[in-house]
Design a protein around this motif. Structure first.
Motif, PDB file in Angstrom:
ATOM      1  N   ILE A   1       4.760  -0.207  13.083  1.00  0.00           N
ATOM      2  CA  ILE A   1       3.530   0.474  13.507  1.00  0.00           C
ATOM      3  C   ILE A   1       2.252  -0.209  12.991  1.00  0.00           C
ATOM      4  CG2 ILE A   1       3.713   2.189  11.609  1.00  0.00           C
ATOM      5  CD1 ILE A   1       2.444   3.040  15.100  1.00  0.00           C
ATOM      6  N   ASP A   2       2.260  -0.652  11.731  1.00  0.00           N
ATOM      7  CA  ASP A   2       1.026  -1.223  11.175  1.00  0.00           C
ATOM      8  C   ASP A   2       0.844  -2.692  11.544  1.00  0.00           C
ATOM      9  OD1 ASP A   2       0.382   1.188  10.020  1.00  0.00           O
ATOM     10  OD2 ASP A   2       1.358   0.712   8.120  1.00  0.00           O
ATOM     11  N   GLU A   3       1.891  -3.304  12.051  1.00  0.00           N
ATOM     12  CA  GLU A   3       1.826  -4.739  12.349  1.00  0.00           C
ATOM     13  C   GLU A   3       1.618  -5.012  13.836  1.00  0.00           C
ATOM     14  OE1 GLU A   3       4.818  -3.541  10.618  1.00  0.00           O
ATOM     15  OE2 GLU A   3       3.519  -3.499   8.866  1.00  0.00           O
TER      16      GLU A   3
ATOM     17  N   LYS B   1       0.834  -1.210   0.000  1.00  0.00           N
ATOM     18  CA  LYS B   1       0.000   0.000   0.000  1.00  0.00           C
ATOM     19  C   LYS B   1       0.870   1.262   0.000  1.00  0.00           C
ATOM     20  CE  LYS B   1      -2.529   0.937   3.878  1.00  0.00           C
ATOM     21  NZ  LYS B   1      -2.309   2.324   4.322  1.00  0.00           N
ATOM     22  N   SER B   2       1.852   1.310   0.867  1.00  0.00           N
ATOM     23  CA  SER B   2       2.691   2.521   0.958  1.00  0.00           C
ATOM     24  C   SER B   2       3.427   2.783  -0.357  1.00  0.00           C
ATOM     25  CB  SER B   2       3.735   2.365   2.068  1.00  0.00           C
ATOM     26  OG  SER B   2       3.125   2.374   3.329  1.00  0.00           O
ATOM     27  N   ILE B   3       3.946   1.721  -0.948  1.00  0.00           N
ATOM     28  CA  ILE B   3       4.726   1.885  -2.185  1.00  0.00           C
ATOM     29  C   ILE B   3       3.804   2.260  -3.342  1.00  0.00           C
ATOM     30  CG2 ILE B   3       6.210   0.656  -3.828  1.00  0.00           C
ATOM     31  CD1 ILE B   3       7.250  -0.968  -1.379  1.00  0.00           C
TER      32      ILE B   3
ATOM     33  N   ARG C   1      -3.831   6.955  16.916  1.00  0.00           N
ATOM     34  CA  ARG C   1      -4.068   7.946  15.855  1.00  0.00           C
ATOM     35  C   ARG C   1      -4.190   7.299  14.484  1.00  0.00           C
ATOM     36  NH1 ARG C   1      -0.713   9.722  19.833  1.00  0.00           N
ATOM     37  NH2 ARG C   1      -2.091  10.876  21.194  1.00  0.00           N
ATOM     38  N   LYS C   2      -4.486   6.025  14.465  1.00  0.00           N
ATOM     39  CA  LYS C   2      -4.629   5.322  13.184  1.00  0.00           C
ATOM     40  C   LYS C   2      -6.095   5.303  12.757  1.00  0.00           C
ATOM     41  CE  LYS C   2      -0.344   4.770  12.685  1.00  0.00           C
ATOM     42  NZ  LYS C   2       0.308   5.548  11.615  1.00  0.00           N
ATOM     43  N   GLU C   3      -6.476   4.370  11.904  1.00  0.00           N
ATOM     44  CA  GLU C   3      -7.837   4.344  11.370  1.00  0.00           C
ATOM     45  C   GLU C   3      -8.868   4.241  12.497  1.00  0.00           C
ATOM     46  OE1 GLU C   3      -5.117   3.292  10.078  1.00  0.00           O
ATOM     47  OE2 GLU C   3      -5.288   2.818   7.940  1.00  0.00           O
TER      48      GLU C   3
ATOM     49  N   PRO D   1       7.951   9.855  15.077  1.00  0.00           N
ATOM     50  CA  PRO D   1       8.418   9.234  13.833  1.00  0.00           C
ATOM     51  C   PRO D   1       7.221   8.987  12.919  1.00  0.00           C
ATOM     52  CG  PRO D   1       9.247   8.050  15.777  1.00  0.00           C
ATOM     53  CD  PRO D   1       8.219   9.022  16.255  1.00  0.00           C
ATOM     54  N   SER D   2       7.238   9.538  11.703  1.00  0.00           N
ATOM     55  CA  SER D   2       6.119   9.384  10.773  1.00  0.00           C
ATOM     56  C   SER D   2       6.617   9.508   9.349  1.00  0.00           C
ATOM     57  CB  SER D   2       5.053  10.452  11.030  1.00  0.00           C
ATOM     58  OG  SER D   2       4.174  10.521   9.920  1.00  0.00           O
ATOM     59  N   ALA D   3       6.487   8.428   8.602  1.00  0.00           N
ATOM     60  CA  ALA D   3       6.898   8.462   7.193  1.00  0.00           C
ATOM     61  C   ALA D   3       5.976   9.361   6.383  1.00  0.00           C
ATOM     62  CB  ALA D   3       6.890   7.042   6.626  1.00  0.00           C
ATOM     63  N   GLN D   4       4.737   9.502   6.845  1.00  0.00           N
ATOM     64  CA  GLN D   4       3.825  10.375   6.100  1.00  0.00           C
ATOM     65  C   GLN D   4       4.254  11.826   6.233  1.00  0.00           C
ATOM     66  OE1 GLN D   4      -0.175   9.488   7.353  1.00  0.00           O
ATOM     67  NE2 GLN D   4      -0.099   7.420   6.536  1.00  0.00           N
ATOM     68  N   VAL D   5       4.663  12.234   7.434  1.00  0.00           N
ATOM     69  CA  VAL D   5       5.111  13.616   7.621  1.00  0.00           C
ATOM     70  C   VAL D   5       6.417  13.843   6.857  1.00  0.00           C
ATOM     71  CG1 VAL D   5       5.899  15.291   9.329  1.00  0.00           C
ATOM     72  CG2 VAL D   5       3.932  13.831   9.834  1.00  0.00           C
TER      73      VAL D   5
ATOM     74  N   HIS E   1       0.914   3.984  -3.206  1.00  0.00           N
ATOM     75  CA  HIS E   1       0.559   5.416  -3.107  1.00  0.00           C
ATOM     76  C   HIS E   1       1.669   6.269  -3.718  1.00  0.00           C
ATOM     77  CE1 HIS E   1      -2.977   5.366  -0.501  1.00  0.00           C
ATOM     78  NE2 HIS E   1      -2.367   4.660   0.422  1.00  0.00           N
ATOM     79  N   ARG E   2       2.900   5.975  -3.291  1.00  0.00           N
ATOM     80  CA  ARG E   2       4.022   6.813  -3.723  1.00  0.00           C
ATOM     81  C   ARG E   2       4.295   6.652  -5.209  1.00  0.00           C
ATOM     82  NH1 ARG E   2       4.240   5.753   1.516  1.00  0.00           N
ATOM     83  NH2 ARG E   2       5.498   7.030   2.937  1.00  0.00           N
ATOM     84  N   ALA E   3       4.205   5.431  -5.721  1.00  0.00           N
ATOM     85  CA  ALA E   3       4.460   5.225  -7.157  1.00  0.00           C
ATOM     86  C   ALA E   3       3.437   5.996  -7.984  1.00  0.00           C
ATOM     87  CB  ALA E   3       4.413   3.734  -7.482  1.00  0.00           C
TER      88      ALA E   3
ATOM     89  N   GLY F   1      -5.031   8.062   5.305  1.00  0.00           N
ATOM     90  CA  GLY F   1      -4.154   9.102   5.830  1.00  0.00           C
ATOM     91  C   GLY F   1      -2.986   9.370   4.900  1.00  0.00           C
ATOM     92  N   THR F   2      -2.474   8.333   4.248  1.00  0.00           N
ATOM     93  CA  THR F   2      -1.326   8.527   3.358  1.00  0.00           C
ATOM     94  C   THR F   2      -1.723   9.413   2.176  1.00  0.00           C
ATOM     95  OG1 THR F   2      -0.629   6.310   3.996  1.00  0.00           O
ATOM     96  CG2 THR F   2       0.536   7.310   2.177  1.00  0.00           C
ATOM     97  N   THR F   3      -2.909   9.165   1.615  1.00  0.00           N
ATOM     98  CA  THR F   3      -3.373   9.991   0.490  1.00  0.00           C
ATOM     99  C   THR F   3      -3.435  11.448   0.927  1.00  0.00           C
ATOM    100  OG1 THR F   3      -4.752   8.137  -0.228  1.00  0.00           O
ATOM    101  CG2 THR F   3      -5.286  10.305  -1.147  1.00  0.00           C
TER     102      THR F   3
HETATM  103  C1  S3P Z   1       2.537   5.092   6.107  1.00  0.00           C
HETATM  104  C2  S3P Z   1       3.112   5.498   7.288  1.00  0.00           C
HETATM  105  C3  S3P Z   1       2.579   5.129   8.602  1.00  0.00           C
HETATM  106  C4  S3P Z   1       1.659   3.924   8.503  1.00  0.00           C
HETATM  107  C5  S3P Z   1       0.678   4.055   7.388  1.00  0.00           C
HETATM  108  C6  S3P Z   1       1.387   4.188   6.067  1.00  0.00           C
HETATM  109  C7  S3P Z   1       3.110   5.558   4.843  1.00  0.00           C
HETATM  110  O1  S3P Z   1       1.847   6.203   9.129  1.00  0.00           O
HETATM  111  O2  S3P Z   1       0.990   3.732   9.728  1.00  0.00           O
HETATM  112  O3  S3P Z   1      -0.180   2.929   7.337  1.00  0.00           O
HETATM  113  O4  S3P Z   1       2.778   4.992   3.786  1.00  0.00           O
HETATM  114  O5  S3P Z   1       3.909   6.486   4.893  1.00  0.00           O
HETATM  115  P1  S3P Z   1       2.562   7.389   9.957  1.00  0.00           P
HETATM  116  O6  S3P Z   1       3.469   8.101   9.068  1.00  0.00           O
HETATM  117  O7  S3P Z   1       1.430   8.273  10.423  1.00  0.00           O
HETATM  118  O8  S3P Z   1       3.234   6.711  11.104  1.00  0.00           O
END
Ligand code: S3P
Length: 457
Positions: free
Chosen positions: A338-340, A35-37, A365-367, A186-190, A39-41, A113-115
């Motif tokens: 975090i997701d696991e 899913k993460s990859i 703070r997730k779904e 720590p947040s990859a989305q931020v 979105h970014r692709a 949230g990623t979108t």
């Molecule tokens: C994601 C980062 C994580 C993760 C989410 C996907 C991403 O969220 O929980 O399912 O694709 O960057 P946070 O950045 O809020 O930790």
């Protein structure tokens, strides 16, 4: 659903879903695209001028929300054939970021949230007025964490509830200022939102993280011609990017989603008669913590690396019946896995000893508030879970085959990862487990219940 007496559970099934204990678990699965990859692709393809293909991307609802938002911005996304087990090939045609059109309606990020967060970063650097919104769950998720750095870069952003919750309005500007941003959690989305905004910035953009989060954005930017460096310095993980760069069109091969694999790794390790093989799973070092944590718990997971020429490492994983033992997880483990964590909590309930998970506040703070969801669901099934603040203690009951778990009606809070965790619990628990909202699995894993029937052997 019954042990072979009823037909397979359809993925768009009526609620509630019924899951009975499995006598055996066997099979080989191809998981949905990560899913993460995905979105970014899709987003990077839309930033580039020209055509990019995304092979094997997620066909989950979240990634389709990203597709919908990109289309509203004037990008064309074509499906190249039917979806296969949650994977679909797509062709993205874009005029490039500077050719995007202003949307004439609110952009709907759905449950994702990623979108919302990644596209807010991109839009911050365009001359576009946009409002990003989503479903009731997304409207409860924090956005101040992206508003603060993006405002410092020069964009105008506003949100509901004193700039804390969506809908989120973005009035972009170009060029943006380069900043150094220390992420508060720590947040990859931020991190990704700031880097994507940085494509419109003048100078070097720097993001500092206490724990290195998933680095898919960095890898993909590099593969598309953007200069991104990352290294640890002064106890932080520091990512530096040359601002103002052009993203080139590029094809991406998306690996299977390790966050989806986690459910089968837990099922296979805990179940008393199991051997499951998961093909082409992404094993990026910043995503594989779940593998290493399960191994530390005693899970027998065999990993065969695959040779790829893509940006992400992949492996075939085989998991078989294991005797699990408790471990200790701290805040850095929580950030990396975090997701696991929901699936790991189920593993802990089947392990010898008490597993402690400390500093898990981000799960709230997730779904959904996953601390509440995990504790409520596992306790309803008979697991021994204690919550103190943002810490969890799970006292395992290692007795097979059911680990002290008995099927009941379990609330899933409309949260895909909770629904799948409790479905796996249903494969172990005595009797029948009822899930109130199984359809949420399609957010990240559209074929989940089909795969659940397949592995039931
Ligand atoms: C994601 C980062 C994580 C993760 C989410 C996907 C991403 O969220 O929980 O399912 O694709 O960057 P946070 O950045 O809020 O930790």
């Amino acid at each position: 659903m019954t042990n072979g007496t009823a037909g397979p559970l359809p993925d768009h099934q009526p609620s509630p879903a019924r899951v009975r204990r499995a006598t055996r678990l066997r099979g080989t699965l191809r998981l949905p695209g990560d899913k993460s990859i995905t979105h970014r692709a899709l987003i990077l393809a839309a930033l580039a001028e020209g055509q990019s293909r995304v092979w094997g991307g997620s066909d989950g609802l979240d990634c389709n929300s990203t597709v919908g938002v990109l289309e509203a911005l004037g990008v064309t996304v074509e499906r190249l054939g039917p979806a296969d087990g949650g994977r679909v090939d797509r062709l993205v045609r874009s005029p490039g970021r500077l050719g995007w059109r202003e949307p004439d309606d609110v952009l709907d990020a759905g449950n994702s949230g990623t979108t919302l967060r990644l596209l807010a970063g991109v839009l911050a650097g365009t001359a576009i007025y946009a409002v990003l919104d989503g479903d009731a769950s997304l409207r409860g998720r924090p956005v101040a964490r992206i508003i603060e750095p993006l405002r410092r870069m020069g964009a105008t952003l506003h949100a509901r509830a004193a700039d804390t919750l969506p809908p989120l309005t973005v009035v972009g500007r170009s060029p943006l200022a380069a900043i150094v941003h220390q992420t508060p959690v720590p947040s990859a989305q931020v991190k990704s939102a700031v880097l994507l905004a940085g494509l419109s910035a003048e100078g070097i953009v720097e993001v500092r993280e206490a724990v290195a989060t998933r680095d898919h954005t960095e890898r993909m930017l590099r593969a598309r011609g953007v200069d991104v460096q990352a290294a640890s310095a002064d106890g932080a993980w520091v990512v530096r990017m040359e601002g103002g760069a052009t993203v080139q069109a590029h094809d991406e091969q998306v690996p299977g989603d390790i966050s989806a694999a986690a459910f089968w790794l837990v099922a296979g390790a805990a179940h008393h008669d199991a051997e499951l093989t998961l093909e082409r799973v992404g094993v990026n070092p910043t995503r594989r913590a779940v593998l290493d944590l399960l191994r530390a718990m005693g899970a027998r997971i065999h990993e065969t690396p695959l040779v790829t020429d893509g940006t992400e490492p992949m492996a075939t994983l085989t998991v078989s019946t294991s005797d699990l033992r408790a471990i200790e997880l701290g805040p850095a483990d929580v950030a990396r896995a975090i997701d696991e964590i929901p699936a790991l909590c189920l593993a802990a309930a089947c392990a010898r000893g008490t597993t402690h998970i400390r500093g898990a506040g981000e799960l709230r703070r997730k779904e959904s508030d996953r601390i509440v969801g995990i504790a409520t669901g596992l306790a309803a099934l008979g697991a021994r879970v204690t919550v103190r603040g943002d810490d969890l203690a799970i006292e395992g009951q290692p007795d097979r085959p059911s680990f002290g778990l008995t099927g009941v009606a379990v609330p899933t809070y409309g949260d895909h990862r909770l629904a799948m965790t409790f479905a796996v619990a249903g494969l172990l628990a005595a009797g029948e487990t009822l899930l109130d909202d199984p359809a949420s699995a399609a957010v990240s894993y559209p074929g989940f219940f089909t795969d659940l029937e397949r592995v039931r052997a």
